[in-house]
Every structure is written in structure tokens, then in C-alpha cells.
Design an enzyme around this catalytic site. Structure first.
Site, PDB file in Angstrom:
ATOM      1  N   HIS A  13       4.032  22.233 -11.576  1.00  0.00           N
ATOM      2  CA  HIS A  13       3.075  23.317 -11.354  1.00  0.00           C
ATOM      3  C   HIS A  13       2.628  23.358  -9.899  1.00  0.00           C
ATOM      4  O   HIS A  13       1.622  23.988  -9.574  1.00  0.00           O
ATOM      5  CB  HIS A  13       1.875  23.156 -12.284  1.00  0.00           C
ATOM      6  N   GLY A  65       5.758  -8.850   1.795  1.00  0.00           N
ATOM      7  CA  GLY A  65       4.589  -8.244   1.143  1.00  0.00           C
ATOM      8  C   GLY A  65       4.968  -7.235   0.070  1.00  0.00           C
ATOM      9  O   GLY A  65       4.471  -7.269  -1.061  1.00  0.00           O
ATOM     10  N   ARG A  66       5.894  -6.342   0.403  1.00  0.00           N
ATOM     11  CA  ARG A  66       6.248  -5.271  -0.549  1.00  0.00           C
ATOM     12  C   ARG A  66       7.139  -5.778  -1.684  1.00  0.00           C
ATOM     13  O   ARG A  66       7.494  -5.013  -2.580  1.00  0.00           O
ATOM     14  CB  ARG A  66       6.899  -4.107   0.187  1.00  0.00           C
ATOM     15  N   LYS A  97      -1.199 -12.082   2.390  1.00  0.00           N
ATOM     16  CA  LYS A  97      -0.161 -13.052   2.748  1.00  0.00           C
ATOM     17  C   LYS A  97      -0.582 -13.821   4.004  1.00  0.00           C
ATOM     18  O   LYS A  97      -0.525 -15.038   4.051  1.00  0.00           O
ATOM     19  CB  LYS A  97       1.163 -12.317   2.969  1.00  0.00           C
ATOM     20  N   GLU A 154       9.285   1.304   4.215  1.00  0.00           N
ATOM     21  CA  GLU A 154       8.969   0.166   5.082  1.00  0.00           C
ATOM     22  C   GLU A 154      10.219  -0.709   5.263  1.00  0.00           C
ATOM     23  O   GLU A 154      10.399  -1.330   6.303  1.00  0.00           O
ATOM     24  CB  GLU A 154       7.826  -0.645   4.465  1.00  0.00           C
ATOM     25  N   GLU A 195      -8.408  -5.145   7.582  1.00  0.00           N
ATOM     26  CA  GLU A 195      -9.047  -4.384   6.504  1.00  0.00           C
ATOM     27  C   GLU A 195      -9.475  -5.320   5.368  1.00  0.00           C
ATOM     28  O   GLU A 195     -10.579  -5.244   4.848  1.00  0.00           O
ATOM     29  CB  GLU A 195      -8.059  -3.352   5.926  1.00  0.00           C
ATOM     30  N   LYS A 200      -1.632  -3.142  12.955  1.00  0.00           N
ATOM     31  CA  LYS A 200      -2.620  -4.207  12.789  1.00  0.00           C
ATOM     32  C   LYS A 200      -3.329  -4.524  14.111  1.00  0.00           C
ATOM     33  O   LYS A 200      -4.419  -5.074  14.105  1.00  0.00           O
ATOM     34  CB  LYS A 200      -1.956  -5.466  12.216  1.00  0.00           C
TER      35      LYS A 200
HETATM   36  C1  G6Q Z   1       4.600  -5.352   3.309  1.00  0.00           C
HETATM   37  C2  G6Q Z   1       3.937  -5.174   4.587  1.00  0.00           C
HETATM   38  C3  G6Q Z   1       2.478  -4.818   4.517  1.00  0.00           C
HETATM   39  C4  G6Q Z   1       1.570  -5.968   4.110  1.00  0.00           C
HETATM   40  C5  G6Q Z   1       0.131  -5.576   4.404  1.00  0.00           C
HETATM   41  C6  G6Q Z   1      -0.859  -6.638   4.000  1.00  0.00           C
HETATM   42  O1  G6Q Z   1       5.752  -5.661   3.167  1.00  0.00           O
HETATM   43  O2  G6Q Z   1       4.166  -6.259   5.418  1.00  0.00           O
HETATM   44  O3  G6Q Z   1       2.257  -3.731   3.671  1.00  0.00           O
HETATM   45  O4  G6Q Z   1       1.729  -6.278   2.774  1.00  0.00           O
HETATM   46  O5  G6Q Z   1       0.015  -5.283   5.764  1.00  0.00           O
HETATM   47  O6  G6Q Z   1      -0.585  -7.850   4.637  1.00  0.00           O
HETATM   48  P1  G6Q Z   1      -1.268  -9.171   4.165  1.00  0.00           P
HETATM   49  O7  G6Q Z   1      -0.861  -9.466   2.779  1.00  0.00           O
HETATM   50  O8  G6Q Z   1      -0.825 -10.229   5.139  1.00  0.00           O
HETATM   51  O9  G6Q Z   1      -2.755  -8.939   4.239  1.00  0.00           O
END
Ligand code: G6Q
Length: 547
Positions: free
Chosen positions: A385, A268-269, A208, A354, A214, A513
Site C-alpha cells: 500500500h 558485531g553484526r 563488544k 556493512e 552512545e 565513532k
Molecule cells: C557491527 C559493527 C557495529 C557495532 C556497533 C556497536 O558489525 O561493527 O554495528 O556492532 O558499532 O559496537 P560495540 O558492540 O563495540 O559497542
């Protein structure tokens, strides 16, 4: 709408008065007293069936919970979300994942912009691109069709597409293999690139912000790996990006024609419905991706219009809230009795924890009750199990959500009967438990002497009375999966409203981050080690000595 502290609301006080009685109820008795309990406490919506009868609630409990939802302004806040009000008040953003699955003829303006038109313009591009890759008309730089797709993203840019691709693997294109790289640990990308041919590999860089460390590192590594055997001008056939940050994509060197945008009003989620779902559309085809969106939209319509008393996400949320606040459940176990849903608990873990893992209200006041429980789980029957022991006989109360498909997508009918039998037997056992007298009768029948029976009774007794929900779909279709994910999204929303927290920011994740940057520069020698505590200094020194 009440912004009062939760515990001072009229409905919460009424629930607190009702709770001591309810805490003594046995579900065995509740079922015995009301032969209609299952009919009364189950409902269908958007192709999903929910049985919530195996909970420690009665009609009065539900009435009080619904009153609380009304007192907290759920209906108004629901409408505020659907109509694009900026309910994410710490980031000043609307929350419009529901617009991502709205039909083309809907309309909704945010800041004067028709978001539905924007959504469908991107969906049209997703369709064009995914059709080309799937049909084989999109060729790699040596003229071969794509065989492998590597999605590089993390968190919300990874968990959704990965979970859905696995869940819908029955619908997947036979030529396309999907890979997901998220971890900055080089072992992740290394393992994923092992057997890939750069000439037939497509990378999706999904972020996003397009600044996530990463993802940027993995994307640079993928780029370098690709350029080992291909010229720079081949990048355009092999790298596409999904992001809200056009400038950063350009700077990375991805062809603007290969960018799939989305918008800051998509968390994001909550983004699998946007172009972040590109891996899903590639794997199953745009038609099934559209079915996935349509299933979610049907759940949206149900959530938006059904009275709270018959509203599936609201009921699921209210019962979860009851279990958390008044039965002390600190965690919820998600148990999909469907192997293809094996990433669903991890997906829900992010969605819920989150969103509602918050300790202050929307106005910055400390909350006055516990908020989001821990969400965890794994597929049935595997969990049976392993950790189900603790659920049956441990010291904490852990409610369980069972999820199953009535019909399998394979031909091994005997397996499916065994699977469903286990699912239903567990929910029955959690509800009923096993009394000392039942244990005695069992052991006596096995011919054990009286002393031995008494020695074993405490070990073989199960308290039961453990709440569970059971969610059934007929088949795990794209439509059903869309409805299921939207069900849980709205459950999370409702609980956020009850606690009056902002479910749509994630400052704890943002912290992660930036935290590592300083130590990373110390580890790589660009910066002089700073004075940390002795533990952190010691760990850095050990890592530097090992290089
Ligand atoms: C989701 C969070 C988080 C995010 C990641 C990746 O709601 O904000 O999980 O999706 O940190 O972020 P980017 O898509 O910006 O790389």
C-alpha cells in the site's frame, strides 16, 4: 583461487557474453517453455524452502555463475572461514560466528585455544543466569523478581537481539518485558524508562568494545537513574554486561561475576549467537535459544557441504550477484509476509551493507564492478500500500525477497490465507506484469470506449519480468529463524568472495565513532569552536544559541 580483477576472470567474461541474450528473456516465456521450472529451481535445506524460479536465469546462467564462484575460490574460502583462518585481513582476525552455534562435541582451535570449549562455557553461564531470572530466583535488591529487561547497545549489539526477540515473541516469558535502547538521542532512553520500576529492572550493557560513545552514555544515564532510588551495592543485582573488554567493564563498576564475554573473532553484526543474544535467552528461555543456534548450525552444515549447484546460500548469492551485475539492480527489497519479522529488513540491511558496502578489494585495489546493492524493506502487506508502486512501475529494477511462514501462530486462519494470497499474488504479478493487450481486454470488458481505453493503456501496463525469491518456513520457530539468519549470513559471505572484498571489517562505521567527538566538545563548550565550513559553523552556532 583467482585474485584477478573480477571482470578479467574467465567465468565473468563468459557471463558477460551470455548476458545480452538473457537480458532479453521474458520470465513468462521461461515458465511456458519449461513446465518443470519450479521443481528445477527450488530446494529445501535446514527446514527452509527456497523458490528461485522467478528469476531471469536459465540452467546455463546458473552453470556460469557456479563456475565464477569456483574460479573465485568460494569452496576454499568457505573452508578457510569455518576452520578459523584470519580472513578478516584488515583487522587480522578469524571470522567464527559459525563456531558460536557448533555443538559441544565439535572442536576447533584458534591460536592454540579451543574456541568451542570457550563458547560452551559461556553458554552454560548464559543458561544459569537466564534460568534464574526467568524462574524468579534472581531477585532485585528489594527482593522482587525482574519484570523488565533493558538492553543497552547499538548496531550489532542491538539489531540482532531486538530482531530475534520480536520474531520469537510467541515464545516469550509472560513476566519479562524486553526493551532496547540504542540511540544517543535521550528521547530513546527516556521513553524506555518511563514506566519502569528500578527495583524490578535488569540492564544489559552490550558492547563488544565497551567504548562505543552512545552505549556508554546510555549506560551511565541508566546507572544514574537506577541509583536515584537504590544504593550502590544494589547495582550487582541490576546491571550485567556483554563484551570482549573485561577491563572496561570493571572500570564501569559492573561485578565481574555479571560479565558475559565473547571474542574478537565475532563481528558485531554476526554476534546475536554469542552472549549478545542474552536478551533472546532471557525472553524465550535457554532451550529455545539453543534451538535458534541449532537451526543456524544446520544451515552451516548445508552451506559447508552441499555442492554449489544445490547450495541454498550460494544460489541466493549468485542470483543476487547476477541481478546486481548484469540486470543493474541497485537495490533489493526484503518483504517478510510475517508481522513478527518486521525488524528483519533492518537487520539484513546492516548485515549486508556493512559487510559488502566496500569499494576496494581485499588487496586494496579499486573494485571493477558495482558491489553491495542497497537493502531495504518492510512487512508485506503494508509495503503493497506504499512503495510497491515503484517496484511495479518505477524506472529502476528492484528484485524482491518474499519470506513467509506456511502456518500461523495464531488462530485467525482467514487472516493467514489472505496474507499468503497477497504474497504469492505479488510474486506472480512481478513476474508476469500486464501487457498492453491484457489491459485493453480488461478495459473493453468494463465498457470503456476505444479512445478512453487507449488513453489508459500506458498507465495500466506493468512491465513485469521483475525477479523475486520466495523463502518459506512451516512455522516461524526458533530453529527456522536461526536457519533463515544463517542463510543470509552465508549469502553475504558468498557475494563478498565474488567481489573479493573483506566482508568483515567496517571502517565507515568506525569513522562515525570518532567524527562527532570534536563537535560535541565544541557544543558543550569544553573546546573553542574550530573553523569548519560555513554550514557546519552555522549549525553549531544555532544549536549553541538554543541552549
Ligand atoms: C557491527 C559493527 C557495529 C557495532 C556497533 C556497536 O558489525 O561493527 O554495528 O556492532 O558499532 O559496537 P560495540 O558492540 O563495540 O559497542
Amino acid at each position: 583461487m583467482s585474485h584477478a580483477a573480477l571482470t578479467s576472470t574467465t567465468a565473468f567474461k563468459a557471463l558477460a557474453q551470455h548476458a545480452p541474450d538473457a537480458q532479453r528473456w521474458s520470465m513468462r516465456d521461461l515458465f511456458a517453455e519449461d513446465p518443470q521450472r519450479f521443481e528445477r529451481m527450488s530446494l529445501e535445506a535446514a527446514g527452509l524452502f527456497l523458490d528461485y524460479s522467478k528469476n531471469r536465469v536459465d540452467g546455463r546462467t546458473l552453470e556460469l555463475l557456479v563456475s565464477l564462484a569456483r574460479e573465485r575460490g568460494l569452496e576454499q574460502q568457505r573452508e578457510a572461514m569455518f576452520t578459523g583462518a584470519k580472513i578478516n585481513n584488515t583487522e587480522g582476525r578469524a571470522v567464527l560466528h559459525t563456531a558460536l552455534r557448533a555443538p559441544r562435541d565439535a572442536s576447533l582451535a584458534v591460536d592454540g585455544q579451543d574456541v568451542i570449549a570457550d563458547v560452551h562455557a559461556v553458554l552454560d553461564r548464559v543458561r544459569g543466569f537466564t534460568d534464574a531470572v526467568r524462574s524468579g530466583s534472581w531477585l532485585g535488591h528489594t527482593g522482587k523478581p525482574i519484570t523488565d529487561v533493558v538492553n543497552i547497545g547499538i548496531g550489532g549489539s542491538d539489531l540482532g537481539p531486538k530482531m530475534v526477540c520480536l520474531a520469537l515473541r510467541q515464545y516469550a516469558h509472560p513476566r519479562l518485558r524486553m526493551h532496547f535502547v540504542s540511540n544517543v538521542d535521550g528521547h530513546d532512553i527516556d521513553a524506555n524508562l518511563q514506566d519502569l520500576d528500578p527495583a524490578t529492572t535488569l540492564f544489559i550493557v552490550a558492547s563488544k568494545t565497551f567504548t562505543t560513545a552512545e552505549t556508554m552514555m546510555n549506560a551511565q544515564t541508566a546507572r544514574a537513574w537506577f541509583l536515584r532510588s537504590a544504593p550502590e551495592d544494589a547495582l550487582a543485582r541490576h546491571f550485567v554486561a556483554v563484551s570482549t573488554n573485561t577491563e572496561a567493564i570493571r572500570a564501569f563498576g559492573i561485578d565481574p561475576a555479571n560479565m558475559f564475554p565473547f571474542w574478537d573473532w565475532v563481528g558485531g553484526r554476526y554476534s546475536v549467537w554469542s552472549a549478545i543474544g542474552l536478551p533472546v535467552a532471557l525472553a524465550v528461555g535457554f532451550g529455545y535459544f539453543a534451538d535458534f543456534l541449532a537451526g543456524a548450525h544446520e544451515m552451516d552444515q548445508h552451506f559447508r557441504s552441499a555442492p554449489l549447484e544445490e547450495n541454498m546460500p550460494a544460489l541466493l548469492a549468485l542470483i543476487g550477484f547476477w541481478n546486481r551485475q548484469f540486470l543493474g539492480a541497485g537495490s533489493v527489497s526484503i518483504a517478510p509476509y510475517h508481522q513478527d519479522l518486521n525488524r528483519f529488513p533492518a537487520y539484513l540491511q546492516q548485515l549486508d551493507m556493512e559487510s559488502n558496502g566496500k569499494r576496494v578489494t581485499r588487496d586494496g585495489q579499486p573494485v571493477d564492478t558495482p558491489t553491495c546493492p542497497v537493502i531495504w524493506g518492510d512487512c508485506g502487506t503494508n509495503g503493497q500500500h506504499a512503495y510497491f508502486q515503484l517496484l511495479h512501475q518505477g524506472t529502476d529494477l528492484t528484485p524482491i525477497d518474499f519470506i513467509a511462514a506456511l502456518r500461523p501462530a495464531h488462530e485467525y486462519e482467514n487472516h493467514h490465507a489472505a496474507l499468503l494470497a497477497n504474497c504469492f499474488a505479488q510474486s506472480e504479478a512481478f513476474m508476469k506484469g500486464k501487457t498492453p493487450d491484457e489491459v485493453r481486454a480488461d478495459l473493453a470488458q468494463q465498457g470503456l470506449d476505444a479512445a478512453e481505453v487507449e488513453r489508459l493503456v500506458p498507465h495500466k501496463t506493468f512491465p513485469g519480468n521483475i525477479p523475486s525469491n520466495t523463502i518459506l518456513v512451516e512455522y516461524l520457530t526458533p530453529h527456522a529463524l536461526g536457519a533463515l539468519v544463517a542463510l543470509y549470513e552465508h549469502r553475504t559471505f558468498v557475494q563478498g568472495v565474488l567481489w573479493n572484498v573483506n566482508s568483515f571489517d567496517q571502517w565507515g562505521v568506525e569513522l562515525g565513532k570518532v567524527l562527532a567527538r570534536k563537535i560535541e566538545s565544541e557544543l558543550t563548550g569544553q573546546a573553542q569552536p574550530d573553523l569548519h565550513d560555513s554550514s557546519t559553523n552555522g549549525l553549531i552556532a544555532r544549536a549553541k544559541a538554543a541552549v
